[in-house]
Each structure stands twice: as C-alpha cells, then as structure tokens.
Motif scaffolding. Sequence first.
Motif: not given
Length: 242
Positions: A3-14, A168-171, A235-242
């Motif tokens: 859930g704390h995968s950067k790519w998962a959070n980016i997709q959630h944000r988008k 994860e390969g996120v640039i 925000t500095t929060a990284v939200i678990d999106v799992a």
Amino acid sequence: MAGHSKWANIQHRKGRQDAKRGKLWTKIIREVTVAARAGGPDPDSNPALRLAWDKAMAANMPKDNVQRAITRGAGGADGADYEEVRYEGYGIGGAAVVVDCMTDNRTRTVADVRHAFAKNGGNLGQEGSVAFMFKHCGQFIFAPGTAEDAVMEAALDAGADDVITDDEGVIEVTCAVPDYAAVRDAFEAAKLKPEIEGITMKPLNETDLEGDDAIRMQKLLDALDALDDVSEVYTTAVIDVA
C-alpha cells in the motif's frame, strides 16, 4: 508494504484528480486569473499561467473562457480581486498540510479552512509552522518502464536539478520553478510524457499512514480540497491505498 508503493500512490493521486476534473472549472479560472495578474498574459513566458492553461484544456474548458480569465487577470476587464493565500496545519498523526487558496474574502476562507481542519481531526497552524517541511519546485513523474537515459538526458540538458529512479522504476524529476517550462518543453520535444507534472510543494520527509488513520487523513484532505477557495492541498502524508 504494498500500500505504500510509490507507484500505487501516484496512480491513486492521479485517479482522484481525474475524478474531480469536471468540477474544477471555477478553481481553474481563478488560477488563470491570478497567474495572469502576477506574471503577465503570455503563457510562453509565464510558467504558472501555462500550467493553469494546460489544466483548463485537460478539463475541456472552452478556450474563450480561459482567454477572458487571462484578460481579466492582466487588467483588461473588471472582476473579483482574487489573491493567493496560504494556510498551514497538521493532520492525522502529525502529518503536515499546506493549503493554497485563491480568494476575494480572506475572512470567509480562513473560517472555512479552520472548520475543515477541526471537523476532521486536524489543526490549523500559524504561518510558517510547516511550510519549511516542503520544497517549492517543478515535478515530473514517469511510469515504470520509461527510458531512464532519455529522461535524464532531456531533463539535465534543460536545467533540471535532480533525476531519481526508485526500486519500482518510477522516475521523478525535479527542477527550480523558473526552469519548469524549459524542462517541460524538453520532455515534449523528446516525446516523453509524465504521468503527473506541475509546480508543487514536495515534502522533504513523509509520514506513512494506514488503516483508520489513513481513512481519517483522506477525509481531511477531501474536505479541504472541496472548499471553493482552495486551489491545491499538499501533505507529507503517504496514505496506504492497498
């Protein structure tokens, strides 16, 4: 943790940005107006205006509406006197929150922002209380599988500050705000399309949240973002999106 995968959070944000796109016209018009007033009516020499213009096009806003906002902001027509205001505070787990607003009534706006914080478990802070936890910069994020060498070459040639690739390969590319337009043009010329781009407040450190804390924090962010006068929430929060 997945859930704390950067790519998962980016997709959630988008995804959340895309879902709200149809409701953003009023906010975008304000952003265009203020950007034109601050930096002039030419998007090619005004990065903030160019970004606002691109947001308007992505939201399928008629060009005539955008041009009227530019004219109004540059002084060619009367209209509400909007100004940029920033509020700072704390959310769940002490996560820092920065709220950028465009308003013609500070009294109304600060009352609305304070209420949103208080109702959802946060606290409105003093000016300067959390802004130092963020870096104001241009940011471009590319999906895993994007050619790293091509991104790095285009970015550094255009004056970007940093190019970071995670496990994860996120640039992620960051640049100074004045260099944002040049870096973006370089990516367009190289036919490299980021998933997310913009001028942002990038957290220097992050606060991981999961479970009930993650749910409560998302409700606070949604409540702030839903306010008419709010243009951006960071925000500095990284939200678990799992």
